[in-house]
Design a protein around this motif. Sequence first.
Motif, mmCIF file in Angstrom:
data_model
loop_
_atom_site.group_PDB
_atom_site.id
_atom_site.type_symbol
_atom_site.label_atom_id
_atom_site.label_comp_id
_atom_site.label_asym_id
_atom_site.label_seq_id
_atom_site.Cartn_x
_atom_site.Cartn_y
_atom_site.Cartn_z
ATOM 1 N N ILE A 70 -26.013 64.714 10.358
ATOM 2 C CA ILE A 70 -27.355 65.165 10.384
ATOM 3 C C ILE A 70 -27.844 64.500 11.729
ATOM 4 O O ILE A 70 -27.435 63.414 11.983
ATOM 5 N N GLY A 71 -28.704 65.255 12.659
ATOM 6 C CA GLY A 71 -29.217 64.814 13.872
ATOM 7 C C GLY A 71 -30.275 65.308 14.274
ATOM 8 O O GLY A 71 -30.800 66.628 13.624
ATOM 9 N N GLY A 72 -31.139 65.151 15.220
ATOM 10 C CA GLY A 72 -32.422 65.698 15.455
ATOM 11 C C GLY A 72 -32.511 65.298 17.036
ATOM 12 O O GLY A 72 -32.051 64.404 17.629
ATOM 13 N N ALA A 73 -33.315 66.235 17.584
ATOM 14 C CA ALA A 73 -33.593 65.979 19.143
ATOM 15 C C ALA A 73 -34.687 66.930 19.666
ATOM 16 O O ALA A 73 -35.051 67.937 18.949
ATOM 17 N N THR A 74 -34.925 66.661 20.632
ATOM 18 C CA THR A 74 -36.460 67.537 21.316
ATOM 19 C C THR A 74 -35.906 68.156 22.652
ATOM 20 O O THR A 74 -34.782 67.888 23.444
ATOM 21 N N ASP A 75 -36.809 69.139 22.944
ATOM 22 C CA ASP A 75 -36.639 69.872 24.263
ATOM 23 C C ASP A 75 -37.916 69.419 25.014
ATOM 24 O O ASP A 75 -38.895 68.809 24.480
ATOM 25 N N THR A 76 -38.066 70.080 26.199
ATOM 26 C CA THR A 76 -39.502 69.723 26.954
ATOM 27 C C THR A 76 -40.524 70.420 26.150
ATOM 28 O O THR A 76 -40.342 71.312 25.438
ATOM 29 N N HIS A 77 -41.683 69.851 26.289
ATOM 30 C CA HIS A 77 -42.956 70.403 25.638
ATOM 31 C C HIS A 77 -43.206 71.591 26.514
ATOM 32 O O HIS A 77 -43.723 72.764 25.703
ATOM 33 N N VAL A 78 -43.254 71.583 27.533
ATOM 34 C CA VAL A 78 -43.572 72.630 28.462
ATOM 35 C C VAL A 78 -42.220 73.644 28.426
ATOM 36 O O VAL A 78 -41.340 73.197 29.094
ATOM 37 N N VAL A 79 -42.358 74.631 27.869
ATOM 38 C CA VAL A 79 -41.135 75.634 27.907
ATOM 39 C C VAL A 79 -40.685 76.134 29.291
ATOM 40 O O VAL A 79 -39.272 76.068 29.653
ATOM 41 N N HIS A 80 -41.648 76.443 30.220
ATOM 42 C CA HIS A 80 -41.138 76.837 31.548
ATOM 43 C C HIS A 80 -40.542 75.795 32.410
ATOM 44 O O HIS A 80 -40.090 76.144 33.470
ATOM 45 N N GLU A 81 -40.368 74.404 31.823
ATOM 46 C CA GLU A 81 -39.730 73.402 32.588
ATOM 47 C C GLU A 81 -38.297 73.489 32.415
ATOM 48 O O GLU A 81 -37.401 72.598 32.824
ATOM 49 N N ARG A 82 -38.151 74.279 31.439
ATOM 50 C CA ARG A 82 -36.547 74.147 31.120
ATOM 51 C C ARG A 82 -35.639 74.908 31.837
ATOM 52 O O ARG A 82 -35.948 75.898 32.680
ATOM 53 N N ALA A 83 -34.489 74.114 32.328
ATOM 54 C CA ALA A 83 -33.606 74.741 33.583
ATOM 55 C C ALA A 83 -33.250 76.461 33.106
ATOM 56 O O ALA A 83 -33.054 77.131 33.925
ATOM 57 N N ASP A 84 -32.803 76.386 31.634
ATOM 58 C CA ASP A 84 -32.153 77.775 31.378
ATOM 59 C C ASP A 84 -33.011 78.054 29.912
ATOM 60 O O ASP A 84 -32.588 77.452 29.113
ATOM 61 N N PRO A 85 -34.041 78.783 29.791
ATOM 62 C CA PRO A 85 -34.776 78.860 28.501
ATOM 63 C C PRO A 85 -33.746 79.637 27.477
ATOM 64 O O PRO A 85 -34.259 79.643 26.392
ATOM 65 N N THR A 86 -32.677 80.163 27.957
ATOM 66 C CA THR A 86 -31.623 80.804 27.006
ATOM 67 C C THR A 86 -30.881 79.728 26.280
ATOM 68 O O THR A 86 -30.004 80.244 25.408
ATOM 69 N N THR A 87 -30.854 78.332 26.768
ATOM 70 C CA THR A 87 -30.348 77.392 26.169
ATOM 71 C C THR A 87 -31.287 76.458 25.430
ATOM 72 O O THR A 87 -32.162 75.906 26.077
ATOM 73 N N MET A 88 -31.078 76.295 24.168
ATOM 74 C CA MET A 88 -32.094 75.085 23.480
ATOM 75 C C MET A 88 -31.385 73.820 23.303
ATOM 76 O O MET A 88 -30.501 73.688 22.329
#
Lengths: 385, 385
Positions: free
Chosen positions: B237-255
């Motif tokens: 089991i594991g958990g993780a976050t991504d940026t709160h602001v979606v448009h800051e993601r380098a590639d929005p097709t990768t979660m």
Amino acid sequence: MEDVAIVGASMTRFGQRDAWIRELLAEAGRACLDDAGVSADAVDHLYVSNMASGEFEGQTGVPNALAHDLQAVPAYTARIDQTSSSGGAGIYAAWQSVASGASDMTLLVGGEKMTHKTTAEATDVIASLTHPCEYKHGLTLPSFAGLTARLYLDTYDAPRESLGKVAVKNHKNGVDNPHAQFRKEVDLDTVLDSPIVADPLRLYDFCPITDGSAALMFCTVSVAEEYTDNYVTVSGIGGATDTHVVHERADPTTMRGVVESSDRAYEMAGLSPDDVDVAELHDMFTILEFLQFEDLGFAEKGEGWKAVEEGRTDRDGDLPINTSGGLKSKGHPLGASGVAQAYEIVQQLRGEAGKRQVEADVGLACNVGGFGNCVTTAIFEGVDA
Amino acid sequence: MEDVAIVGASMTRFGQRDAWIRELLAEAGRACLDDAGVSADAVDHLYVSNMASGEFEGQTGVPNALAHDLQAVPAYTARIDQTSSSGGAGIYAAWQSVASGASDMTLLVGGEKMTHKTTAEATDVIASLTHPCEYKHGLTLPSFAGLTARLYLDTYDAPRESLGKVAVKNHKNGVDNPHAQFRKEVDLDTVLDSPIVADPLRLYDFCPITDGSAALMFCTVSVAEEYTDNYVTVSGIGGATDTHVVHERADPTTMRGVVESSDRAYEMAGLSPDDVDVAELHDMFTILEFLQFEDLGFAEKGEGWKAVEEGRTDRDGDLPINTSGGLKSKGHPLGASGVAQAYEIVQQLRGEAGKRQVEADVGLACNVGGFGNCVTTAIFEGVDA
């Protein structure tokens, strides 16, 4: 299993703050990173204790927002809510994350933003935790406190003045806490002459509505030793509930959640009430300090009021209670309060409590949700204990 | 450390329910106690996964209410919120409670009551998790899905029809799930001709607003063996976050949250994506099934759409995805969804999935909060695995 340690602690100024929940959480979070000397990218679990950011501000998902603001992405995040004891529940969650091996470094930040609401609006959000069968008859938490205070005074032949002396003591302690909402002493006459809220309790028997946040950093003892030689251990911790419907309790002057949670904490720590040198109790209402003092085993049932009368719980007494000023003068931002209780104990055990410093190797924090509906009790020990 | 086991699982009927959150939680809680053969007084930790009972119903403190309704007082209770992945966060919290030694028996109940609100009102509660800088420009979760779907189709030269086939597959699976909100097949033309919501996504690319709850019972393997010889282990089991602001993601097709959380889960389990026999993915929007399929390592980036085109993710394919019907046809009561994903995997691994049964020793559940803002991934193994 290795003991869990606290290597950093912080709190913001409590009171009326011109900042939203995100900003309050980030302020305490950054201060805790600084205090611990831990970099944000070393944090792998980030918990937020918060009851009602959605209801108070229309903002949810605050743990993810905090991970963003602290640049702690991709740390795992979650919000822990146990109403007014969300802070204590957060400590328990953080403890579990380290003790289970899931996390190497867990940052817990508790906070609430409330003062932009009227007292009636804020009370209504808090009252949403009560059972509908009681709430529809007007039974909010302050009214439970009034009823219970009356029962306590009558049953145990305690003077009304003893409750007032809790407020006087905690305000006196709050003067020396730079983070407290009210840094002014009050005298007994002022308390006893203040407006009635829920008879026999008056305005000065109640904690205020408050904005603020507090934070703690958790890791194992062996990791802690890489950062500091002045950490604190969480040697015992437990949580428990009582009935949701308060009038179903056999004796409303006994808080079963306090009894059960502290039994578990003492057992885990291998300690007894006699071993505790300093404690932060959840004095949302003055009467609660008596109930917890007794249910934690510091006095026999019905004898707790004598401790404050005799000065035993003063800063220079044999068991100082609420050296921080307590919720009464420090303030009560719901999700922050349990974390701020632990902050005070950590400062005392590290010898960093300034003018509030007492001699202590073992400290205890008891955080109460609802009217004793859910409770966590934690025992902390200094590294030289 | 001993493995954590699941000895009971339940879910209520999902859909429009004439019951409040308290009743929904108690319904799944009681069913889980029955399924596990565990008495309420053996439960010492009781967690509730729920995003917004306060915002949806003006009722907070639901864990304490549930302890009351199940007669589980004085069990410790807390609410775990990670927005739409609150269920997965609850699984992680329950796992930690047992793995840390804090609990001998933890009941997790996830639930949400939403359908009494309009779709606009419910969407607004959910959108309160987004960053204000995006929300004020109208960027709710469905609009992020539309933007990301467009980017995915363009970048990887995938046909629009492949997204529609996710909806067709999951609706087909939902027919055989007695708990599902929509138990009817839809054909590709119906999906592709449904009203546009966020171009290129149409109505049938979205999950519905749903009421419901689900529950799981956790203990160590040695305790589990006292109750049943057909338990399931949580092996990773594991958990993780991504940026709160979606448009800051380098590639929005990768979660990133999916990548990081599953990396941790695979490592803990000592398994790789190739070992997974069945999985429940968070298909709140059809495009999310492709992204998770790839980010969990089941396909190379940009190749996930081919799996559904080739029938690999059908019930009789080599890696069946969302045999439950997924959020798409089963429904998505926020706090319940992650727990219900695990319920489906438990049923598959116990061989109790009825018409939906596939051959599986190892199952995976990926629960996504926000638009990938926070994610938990859990790997489960049957006792004969």
